[in-house]
Design a protein around this motif. Structure first.
Motif, PDB file in Angstrom:
ATOM      1  N   ARG A   1       0.984  -1.247  -0.128  1.00 47.05           N
ATOM      2  CA  ARG A   1       0.043   0.075   0.061  1.00 47.05           C
ATOM      3  C   ARG A   1       0.856   1.365   0.045  1.00 47.05           C
ATOM      4  NH1 ARG A   1      -3.332  -1.698   3.874  1.00 47.05           N
ATOM      5  NH2 ARG A   1      -1.973  -0.697   5.448  1.00 47.05           N
ATOM      6  N   ASP A   2       1.753   1.276   0.838  1.00 44.97           N
ATOM      7  CA  ASP A   2       2.842   2.433   0.789  1.00 44.97           C
ATOM      8  C   ASP A   2       3.618   2.680  -0.296  1.00 44.97           C
ATOM      9  OD1 ASP A   2       1.999   2.687   3.330  1.00 44.97           O
ATOM     10  OD2 ASP A   2       3.915   1.939   4.430  1.00 44.97           O
ATOM     11  N   LEU A   3       3.684   1.460  -1.050  1.00 45.90           N
ATOM     12  CA  LEU A   3       4.500   1.590  -2.242  1.00 45.90           C
ATOM     13  C   LEU A   3       3.840   1.624  -3.793  1.00 45.90           C
ATOM     14  CD1 LEU A   3       7.690  -0.599  -1.326  1.00 45.90           C
ATOM     15  CD2 LEU A   3       7.491   2.003  -1.114  1.00 45.90           C
ATOM     16  N   ALA A   4       2.221   1.602  -3.361  1.00 44.40           N
ATOM     17  CA  ALA A   4       1.493   1.404  -4.706  1.00 44.40           C
ATOM     18  C   ALA A   4       1.943   2.492  -5.712  1.00 44.40           C
ATOM     19  CB  ALA A   4      -0.009   1.695  -4.043  1.00 44.40           C
ATOM     20  N   TRP A   5       2.514   3.544  -5.341  1.00 43.57           N
ATOM     21  CA  TRP A   5       2.990   4.591  -6.381  1.00 43.57           C
ATOM     22  C   TRP A   5       3.803   3.885  -7.459  1.00 43.57           C
ATOM     23  CZ3 TRP A   5       8.050   5.667  -6.365  1.00 43.57           C
ATOM     24  CH2 TRP A   5       8.797   5.408  -5.184  1.00 43.57           C
ATOM     25  N   LEU A   6       4.744   3.285  -6.948  1.00 50.86           N
ATOM     26  CA  LEU A   6       5.958   2.571  -7.689  1.00 50.86           C
ATOM     27  C   LEU A   6       5.348   1.832  -8.752  1.00 50.86           C
ATOM     28  CD1 LEU A   6       9.015   2.406  -7.655  1.00 50.86           C
ATOM     29  CD2 LEU A   6       8.828   0.477  -5.880  1.00 50.86           C
ATOM     30  N   SER A   7       4.172   0.988  -8.408  1.00 49.45           N
ATOM     31  CA  SER A   7       3.756   0.135  -9.537  1.00 49.45           C
ATOM     32  C   SER A   7       2.582   1.136 -10.648  1.00 49.45           C
ATOM     33  CB  SER A   7       2.679  -0.709  -8.637  1.00 49.45           C
ATOM     34  OG  SER A   7       1.492  -1.175  -9.507  1.00 49.45           O
ATOM     35  N   ARG A   8       2.012   2.006  -9.870  1.00 48.63           N
ATOM     36  CA  ARG A   8       1.327   2.873 -10.662  1.00 48.63           C
ATOM     37  C   ARG A   8       2.207   3.751 -11.667  1.00 48.63           C
ATOM     38  NH1 ARG A   8      -1.382   4.581  -6.171  1.00 48.63           N
ATOM     39  NH2 ARG A   8      -0.247   6.461  -6.043  1.00 48.63           N
ATOM     40  N   GLU A   9       3.253   4.340 -11.058  1.00 46.85           N
ATOM     41  CA  GLU A   9       3.812   5.191 -11.805  1.00 46.85           C
ATOM     42  C   GLU A   9       4.929   4.650 -12.825  1.00 46.85           C
ATOM     43  OE1 GLU A   9       5.364   8.452  -9.388  1.00 46.85           O
ATOM     44  OE2 GLU A   9       3.411   8.491  -8.223  1.00 46.85           O
ATOM     45  N   HIS A  10       5.620   3.613 -12.249  1.00 47.62           N
ATOM     46  CA  HIS A  10       6.822   2.877 -13.061  1.00 47.62           C
ATOM     47  C   HIS A  10       6.503   1.410 -13.471  1.00 47.62           C
ATOM     48  CE1 HIS A  10       8.902   6.476 -11.800  1.00 47.62           C
ATOM     49  NE2 HIS A  10       8.656   6.298 -10.721  1.00 47.62           N
ATOM     50  N   GLY A  11       5.487   0.989 -13.153  1.00 50.06           N
ATOM     51  CA  GLY A  11       4.928  -0.148 -13.444  1.00 50.06           C
ATOM     52  C   GLY A  11       5.884  -1.614 -12.782  1.00 50.06           C
ATOM     53  N   THR A  12       6.413  -1.093 -11.612  1.00 48.35           N
ATOM     54  CA  THR A  12       7.021  -1.982 -10.906  1.00 48.35           C
ATOM     55  C   THR A  12       6.220  -3.252 -10.514  1.00 48.35           C
ATOM     56  OG1 THR A  12       8.675  -0.399 -10.068  1.00 48.35           O
ATOM     57  CG2 THR A  12       8.500  -2.398  -8.757  1.00 48.35           C
ATOM     58  N   ARG A  13       6.610  -4.430 -10.835  1.00 47.68           N
ATOM     59  CA  ARG A  13       5.888  -5.444 -10.350  1.00 47.68           C
ATOM     60  C   ARG A  13       6.366  -5.984  -8.973  1.00 47.68           C
ATOM     61  NH1 ARG A  13       6.838  -9.199 -15.644  1.00 47.68           N
ATOM     62  NH2 ARG A  13       5.538 -10.758 -14.678  1.00 47.68           N
ATOM     63  N   PHE A  14       5.179  -6.381  -7.889  1.00 39.36           N
ATOM     64  CA  PHE A  14       5.600  -6.532  -6.621  1.00 39.36           C
ATOM     65  C   PHE A  14       5.532  -8.151  -6.257  1.00 39.36           C
ATOM     66  CE2 PHE A  14       3.618  -2.385  -4.754  1.00 39.36           C
ATOM     67  CZ  PHE A  14       4.750  -1.513  -5.459  1.00 39.36           C
ATOM     68  N   TRP A  15       6.344  -8.696  -5.624  1.00 44.43           N
ATOM     69  CA  TRP A  15       6.301 -10.041  -5.644  1.00 44.43           C
ATOM     70  C   TRP A  15       6.737 -10.462  -3.901  1.00 44.43           C
ATOM     71  CZ3 TRP A  15       6.461 -13.281  -9.922  1.00 44.43           C
ATOM     72  CH2 TRP A  15       6.593 -12.573 -11.064  1.00 44.43           C
ATOM     73  N   THR A  16       5.772 -11.576  -3.659  1.00 47.41           N
ATOM     74  CA  THR A  16       5.758 -12.183  -2.219  1.00 47.41           C
ATOM     75  C   THR A  16       6.999 -13.210  -2.662  1.00 47.41           C
ATOM     76  OG1 THR A  16       3.839 -13.344  -2.538  1.00 47.41           O
ATOM     77  CG2 THR A  16       3.716 -11.273  -1.396  1.00 47.41           C
ATOM     78  N   ILE A  17       7.417 -13.834  -1.537  1.00 42.66           N
ATOM     79  CA  ILE A  17       8.535 -14.896  -1.527  1.00 42.66           C
ATOM     80  C   ILE A  17       8.357 -15.972  -1.157  1.00 42.66           C
ATOM     81  CG2 ILE A  17      10.476 -13.196  -1.646  1.00 42.66           C
ATOM     82  CD1 ILE A  17      10.336 -13.920   1.719  1.00 42.66           C
TER      83      ILE A  17
END
Ligand SMILES: [Zn+2]
Length: 423
Positions: free
Chosen positions: A386-402
């Motif tokens: 949630r805190d880093l949602a901007w990273l996904s929105r603005e730069h298309g970064t894909r988030f991964w759980t491990i």
């Protein structure tokens, strides 16, 4: 080695994570070229009392020194959890300005500050000087000491009525001498006083294959069945228990003297029955844990090698102990994972022990957005996403759980700002 509770000789290893450094021993740049201590990291089950425990190699002084850098207040969801707990405890136990509350391992005062605000006398025990200093600045009276029978006895002489509430959130599993600690609780407790302890539930660790919660500072892996035995040996009993979502599934037990009047709730029997149903005190319950750990480590390593082969960029978020266990067991190194970001200023500029992945300020993500972001502390993954949602929105970064293997996650839907919802 003998069981830390009942002194039975231990002969049943249930997990072997090879060698690892103490997980909170973050390194300075100058230390990278120096020898580094690694200790075997193995878990044993005591078939007599059911206590699952790490093999003994280093003493507590080596694990928790003044450079210890975990500040509870850096996690906002953890602070909210603490505030809710304090409010609930004050109401449930009818605490007033005539009561006395003690917290063991009070860290930077993130929990006791709620009692200070409510004008309820309180005191914390915290062995690490750096966090105790921060607590003192919040007006939380703090003794820089490990808690045990001797400290409890000394405090009882100053406060003959004893403590109406003793809190230990996420400390019981980290205590090297669990019997001495429990006797300390009994010494300090008022006749009708109440103990509240939270610890990760062994049942969930094994069911969900959370092997990365295993590290040297985490001495005990606890079931209600075993905690009940440890309490009984110190003339204490458990009268209530709650299941919490924190740390992947925790228990909060409420205890008192065996002679106190608190009525036992049906939940105690229900959870004991759940544990009997899975035979939690036998080796059979642990049969898949090693292969889960091996698969998770292999999957993470392949994932990172694959990203590197494709020429894509990756970083990790959250330099917590559990991430370090997984990264070290998977033999990750800075060639395939260039850095991990963490909001705690004390970790930034240092290096994770063992794997030597640098810890950076999260601002790095803004300057240099990676294509992939591994979220290491799965217990707060939604908060981080949630805190880093901007990273996904603005730069298309894909988030991964491990765990149990790298899996893509979408930022939670509630990352939409409230204003957008009402429009
Ligand atoms: Zn035992």
């Amino acid at each position: 080695m003998q069981c830390r509770h009942c002194a039975t000789e231990l002969s049943l290893p249930v997990l072997d994570l090879a060698h690892a450094p103490p997980s909170n021993a973050y390194l300075e740049k100058g230390q990278l070229r120096q020898p580094e201590m690694h200790f075997p990291l193995r878990l044993f089950l005591c078939e007599s009392c059911g206590l699952v425990q790490t093999e003994d190699f280093c003493d507590a002084d080596q694990l928790f020194d003044d450079n210890y850098v975990y500040f509870s207040s850096t996690s906002s969801s953890w602070c909210a959890h603490a505030a809710r707990f304090a409010e609930g405890a004050i109401a449930r136990l009818g605490l007033t300005k005539d009561s006395f509350v003690v917290e063991v391992a009070s860290n930077d005062g993130y929990l006791l500050q709620n009692f200070v605000t409510a004008e309820i006398p309180c005191l914390g025990f915290e062995p690490t000087a750096s966090t105790a200093e921060v607590a003192a600045r919040k007006g939380v009276e703090t003794r820089t000491a490990f808690f045990g029978e001797a400290e409890a006895k000394a405090l009882r002489e100053e406060k003959p009525g004893g403590a109406d509430l003793i809190i230990g959130n996420n400390v019981y599993a980290h205590v090297p001498d669990i019997n001495d600690f429990t006797r300390g609780l009994e010494r300090l407790l008022a006749n009708q006083g109440v103990i509240s302890l939270e610890f990760p539930h062994l049942l969930q660790l094994v069911k969900q294959g959370q092997f990365d919660t295993v590290y040297h500072e985490h001495f005990s892996y606890l079931s209600l069945t075993t905690v009940q035995k440890i309490f009984a040996a110190a003339n204490l009993r458990i009268f209530d228990v709650e299941e919490l979502p924190t740390h992947g599934g925790s228990l909060r037990v409420w205890g008192c003297r065996t002679t106190a009047q608190h009525m036992e709730t049906p939940t105690v029997k229900a959870i004991l029955q759940q544990e009997r149903d899975v035979t939690i005190t036998t080796g059979a319950f642990f049969k898949d844990l090693q292969s889960q750990a091996d698969h998770a480590a292999d999957a993470l390593l392949s994932f990172l090698l694959d990203i590197k082969a494709k020429g894509e960029t990756v970083a990790a978020y959250g330099a917590a102990a559990k991430g370090t266990t997984l990264l070290n067991y998977a033999r990750v190194n800075p060639r395939i994972l260039p850095y991990v970001c963490d909001a705690a200023p004390f970790k930034q500029g240092r290096y994770l022990p063992g794997c030597h992945v640098p810890v950076r300020n999260p601002i790095e993500l803004r300057k240099n957005p990676p294509q992939h972001l591994l979220i290491l502390p799965w217990n707060i993954k939604d908060e981080i996403a949630r805190d880093l949602a901007w990273l996904s929105r603005e730069h298309g970064t894909r988030f991964w759980t491990i765990l149990p293997y790298p899996e893509q996650m979408e930022p939670p839907a509630d990352s939409i700002p409230p204003a957008a919802l009402s429009a």
